[in-house]
Design an enzyme around this catalytic site. Structure first.
Site, mmCIF file in Angstrom:
data_model
loop_
_atom_site.group_PDB
_atom_site.id
_atom_site.type_symbol
_atom_site.label_atom_id
_atom_site.label_comp_id
_atom_site.label_asym_id
_atom_site.label_seq_id
_atom_site.Cartn_x
_atom_site.Cartn_y
_atom_site.Cartn_z
ATOM 1 N N THR A 140 -8.584 1.170 -19.288
ATOM 2 C CA THR A 140 -8.720 0.330 -18.233
ATOM 3 C C THR A 140 -9.618 0.197 -17.835
ATOM 4 O O THR A 140 -10.850 0.466 -18.178
ATOM 5 C CB THR A 140 -7.119 0.697 -17.073
ATOM 6 O OG1 THR A 140 -7.870 1.525 -16.630
ATOM 7 C CG2 THR A 140 -6.001 0.688 -18.306
ATOM 8 N N ASN A 179 3.996 3.370 -9.855
ATOM 9 C CA ASN A 179 2.327 3.548 -11.824
ATOM 10 C C ASN A 179 1.263 3.754 -10.335
ATOM 11 O O ASN A 179 0.083 3.584 -11.579
ATOM 12 C CB ASN A 179 2.677 1.944 -11.385
ATOM 13 C CG ASN A 179 1.226 1.375 -12.737
ATOM 14 O OD1 ASN A 179 0.931 2.106 -13.651
ATOM 15 N ND2 ASN A 179 0.391 0.448 -12.275
ATOM 16 N N ASP A 219 0.695 -0.706 -0.034
ATOM 17 C CA ASP A 219 0.309 0.322 0.270
ATOM 18 C C ASP A 219 1.065 1.318 -0.084
ATOM 19 O O ASP A 219 2.170 1.707 1.198
ATOM 20 C CB ASP A 219 -1.255 0.054 1.146
ATOM 21 C CG ASP A 219 -2.005 0.826 1.183
ATOM 22 O OD1 ASP A 219 -1.594 2.487 0.622
ATOM 23 O OD2 ASP A 219 -2.642 1.130 2.390
ATOM 24 N N VAL A 220 0.942 1.925 -0.982
ATOM 25 C CA VAL A 220 2.320 2.902 -1.089
ATOM 26 C C VAL A 220 1.388 4.297 -0.662
ATOM 27 O O VAL A 220 2.418 4.661 0.357
ATOM 28 C CB VAL A 220 1.922 3.623 -3.024
ATOM 29 C CG1 VAL A 220 2.187 2.582 -3.497
ATOM 30 C CG2 VAL A 220 0.635 3.948 -2.926
ATOM 31 N N TYR A 244 -5.565 15.763 -8.567
ATOM 32 C CA TYR A 244 -4.903 14.495 -9.416
ATOM 33 C C TYR A 244 -3.706 14.649 -10.045
ATOM 34 O O TYR A 244 -3.069 14.380 -10.084
ATOM 35 C CB TYR A 244 -6.590 13.695 -10.115
ATOM 36 C CG TYR A 244 -5.603 12.384 -10.954
ATOM 37 C CD1 TYR A 244 -5.098 11.107 -10.656
ATOM 38 C CD2 TYR A 244 -5.886 12.431 -12.344
ATOM 39 C CE1 TYR A 244 -4.177 10.533 -11.558
ATOM 40 C CE2 TYR A 244 -4.757 11.855 -13.555
ATOM 41 C CZ TYR A 244 -4.743 10.483 -12.800
ATOM 42 O OH TYR A 244 -3.824 9.837 -13.549
HETATM 43 N N1 LIG Z 1 -6.588 4.465 -17.294
HETATM 44 C C1 LIG Z 1 -6.222 5.985 -17.406
HETATM 45 O O1 LIG Z 1 -6.526 6.175 -18.771
HETATM 46 C C2 LIG Z 1 -4.704 6.610 -18.080
HETATM 47 C C3 LIG Z 1 -4.723 7.400 -17.616
HETATM 48 C C4 LIG Z 1 -3.759 8.263 -17.789
HETATM 49 C C5 LIG Z 1 -2.655 8.044 -16.811
HETATM 50 N N2 LIG Z 1 -3.442 7.020 -15.777
HETATM 51 C C6 LIG Z 1 -2.949 6.255 -14.784
HETATM 52 O O2 LIG Z 1 -1.630 5.026 -14.780
HETATM 53 C C7 LIG Z 1 -1.623 4.377 -13.532
HETATM 54 C C8 LIG Z 1 -2.810 2.790 -13.764
HETATM 55 O O3 LIG Z 1 -4.112 2.715 -13.805
HETATM 56 P P1 LIG Z 1 -4.820 2.225 -14.169
HETATM 57 O O4 LIG Z 1 -5.766 2.851 -15.406
HETATM 58 O O5 LIG Z 1 -3.875 1.151 -15.207
HETATM 59 O O6 LIG Z 1 -5.844 1.461 -13.183
HETATM 60 P P2 LIG Z 1 -5.611 0.338 -12.564
HETATM 61 O O7 LIG Z 1 -7.000 0.954 -11.183
HETATM 62 O O8 LIG Z 1 -6.158 -0.991 -13.747
HETATM 63 O O9 LIG Z 1 -4.752 -0.041 -12.017
HETATM 64 C C9 LIG Z 1 -4.067 0.266 -10.561
HETATM 65 C C10 LIG Z 1 -3.570 -0.508 -9.708
HETATM 66 O O10 LIG Z 1 -3.258 0.110 -8.673
HETATM 67 C C11 LIG Z 1 -3.867 -0.205 -7.396
HETATM 68 N N3 LIG Z 1 -3.591 0.638 -5.983
HETATM 69 C C12 LIG Z 1 -4.325 1.577 -5.620
HETATM 70 N N4 LIG Z 1 -4.002 2.146 -5.012
HETATM 71 C C13 LIG Z 1 -2.991 1.602 -4.484
HETATM 72 C C14 LIG Z 1 -2.285 2.103 -2.875
HETATM 73 N N5 LIG Z 1 -2.231 2.647 -2.207
HETATM 74 N N6 LIG Z 1 -0.917 0.925 -2.968
HETATM 75 C C15 LIG Z 1 -0.685 0.524 -4.172
HETATM 76 N N7 LIG Z 1 -1.620 -0.145 -4.718
HETATM 77 C C16 LIG Z 1 -2.842 0.730 -4.931
HETATM 78 C C17 LIG Z 1 -5.332 -1.549 -7.751
HETATM 79 O O11 LIG Z 1 -5.491 -2.151 -6.623
HETATM 80 C C18 LIG Z 1 -4.973 -1.866 -9.189
HETATM 81 O O12 LIG Z 1 -4.101 -2.910 -9.565
HETATM 82 C C19 LIG Z 1 -2.618 5.131 -12.348
HETATM 83 O O13 LIG Z 1 -1.170 6.332 -12.026
HETATM 84 C C20 LIG Z 1 -3.019 6.099 -13.322
HETATM 85 O O14 LIG Z 1 -3.313 7.582 -13.146
HETATM 86 C C21 LIG Z 1 -4.184 6.124 -16.515
#
Ligand SMILES: NC(=O)c1ccc[n+]([C@@H]2O[C@H](COP(=O)([O-])OP(=O)(O)OC[C@H]3O[C@@H](n4cnc5c(N)ncnc54)[C@H](O)[C@@H]3O)[C@@H](O)[C@H]2O)c1
Length: 279
Positions: free
Chosen positions: A207, A97, A70-71, A162
């Site tokens: 996602t 990430n 948990d970050v 964010y």
């Molecule tokens: N999907 C998009 O459109 C998008 C666009 C730009 C940036 N991002 C960034 O990409 C990254 C991944 O996003 P995603 O869409 O794959 O999300 P996702 O929800 O599919 O995956 C995120 C993962 O992070 C884990 N997580 C959440 N809180 C946590 C914590 N406190 N400690 C450890 N793990 C934790 C979750 O359990 C999950 O497995 C994020 O930083 C997000 O902000 C996503």
């Protein structure tokens, strides 16, 4: 050629979406990967899924482990990093990430809501980097950090907390790149004692953050994707390819940069109109 043979990588938030695609990609290319996620069961499932893919080519099988991380919790982060080093005997690559967004308006964002987004997205990333740093500095050939920022950190896309956190990640990579770019002894070209820090800035990526909102989320994803020069949302594997590049020796003289991976969303607000007009 396998770019990560003999390298160990920790991917936070690696159980789903972009993080999982990064873990799979690095494992495909020979890394031993450790999936660190707040959801321990999902991390274990993700590691099993990668291990079950078997051998990508003539070399050894993919190897993935899972750790709970948990970050937002320093103890959890330190434990996850220690477990990673115990499992892999080294830590060469960190993909930081985790990010938490929200649809709460700025006016309704009280201190608790602000922290709910800033803490995992910016502070959490710094916690993980701080815990991993001593091991990354020991990595032969230099350590590598790739942070997942967002187009939100580059331009106004909505979501003040964010976006501010994602912009913070971008600046942190620049300062960390400056601070840890060379061995502290001043020995330029030393085999270890330095770390490259880079970020990717994904645009709308398919996602669960979109799909779990059902038809409305799918529609939003399509509409945001349609605003890009390329006219579509991205796939997690397309982000993972950029992360793998920045983490690899192919990027050996690249540090402190943020690579937009966004189908051209950030080139300018008129990108799609120009594309459709053909002018
Ligand atoms: N999907 C998009 O459109 C998008 C666009 C730009 C940036 N991002 C960034 O990409 C990254 C991944 O996003 P995603 O869409 O794959 O999300 P996702 O929800 O599919 O995956 C995120 C993962 O992070 C884990 N997580 C959440 N809180 C946590 C914590 N406190 N400690 C450890 N793990 C934790 C979750 O359990 C999950 O497995 C994020 O930083 C997000 O902000 C996503």
């Amino acid at each position: 050629m396998k770019r990560f043979e003999g390298r160990a990588a920790l991917i936070t938030g690696g159980a789903n979406g972009i993080g999982f695609a990064c873990a799979r990609r690095l494992a495909d290319e020979g890394a031993t990967v450790v999936i660190g996620d707040i959801d321990r069961d999902a991390a274990a499932d993700a590691a099993s899924a990668i291990n079950d893919l078997g051998t990508p080519s003539a070399s050894r099988e993919r190897v993935a482990h899972a750790v709970e991380c948990d970050v937002t919790d320093r103890g959890s982060v330190e434990h996850a990093v220690a477990e990673t080093v115990q499992l892999c005997e080294s830590l060469d690559v960190l993909v930081s990430n985790v990010g938490v967004a929200s649809t709460v308006s700025f006016a309704d964002t009280d201190d608790a809501e602000w922290e709910r987004q800033i803490d995992p997205t910016l502070s959490g990333s710094m916690r993980v980097i701080r815990a991993a740093l001593p091991h990354l500095l020991d990595a032969p050939g230099g350590g590598a950090v790739v942070a997942t920022s967002s187009v939100n950190g580059l331009i106004a896309c909505g979501g003040v907390a964010y976006s501010a956190a994602k912009a913070g990640v971008i600046n942190a990579m620049k300062n960390l790149a400056a601070e840890y770019g060379a061995n502290a002894t001043g020995a330029v070209g030393a085999d270890s004692g330095w770390v490259r820090f880079n970020a990717v800035a994904p645009g709308t990526t398919a996602t669960r953050v979109w799909t779990e909102r059902g038809a409305e989320g799918e529609r939003d994803m399509r509409e945001f994707g349609a605003l890009t020069a390329m006219g579509r949302a991205g796939q997690p594997d397309e982000i993972a390819a950029a992360v793998a590049f920045l983490a690899s020796q192919d990027a050996s003289w690249i540090t402190g940069v943020t690579l937009p991976v966004d189908g051209g969303l950030s080139v300018g607000p008129l990108a799609r109109i120009i594309a459709l007009d053909g002018s």
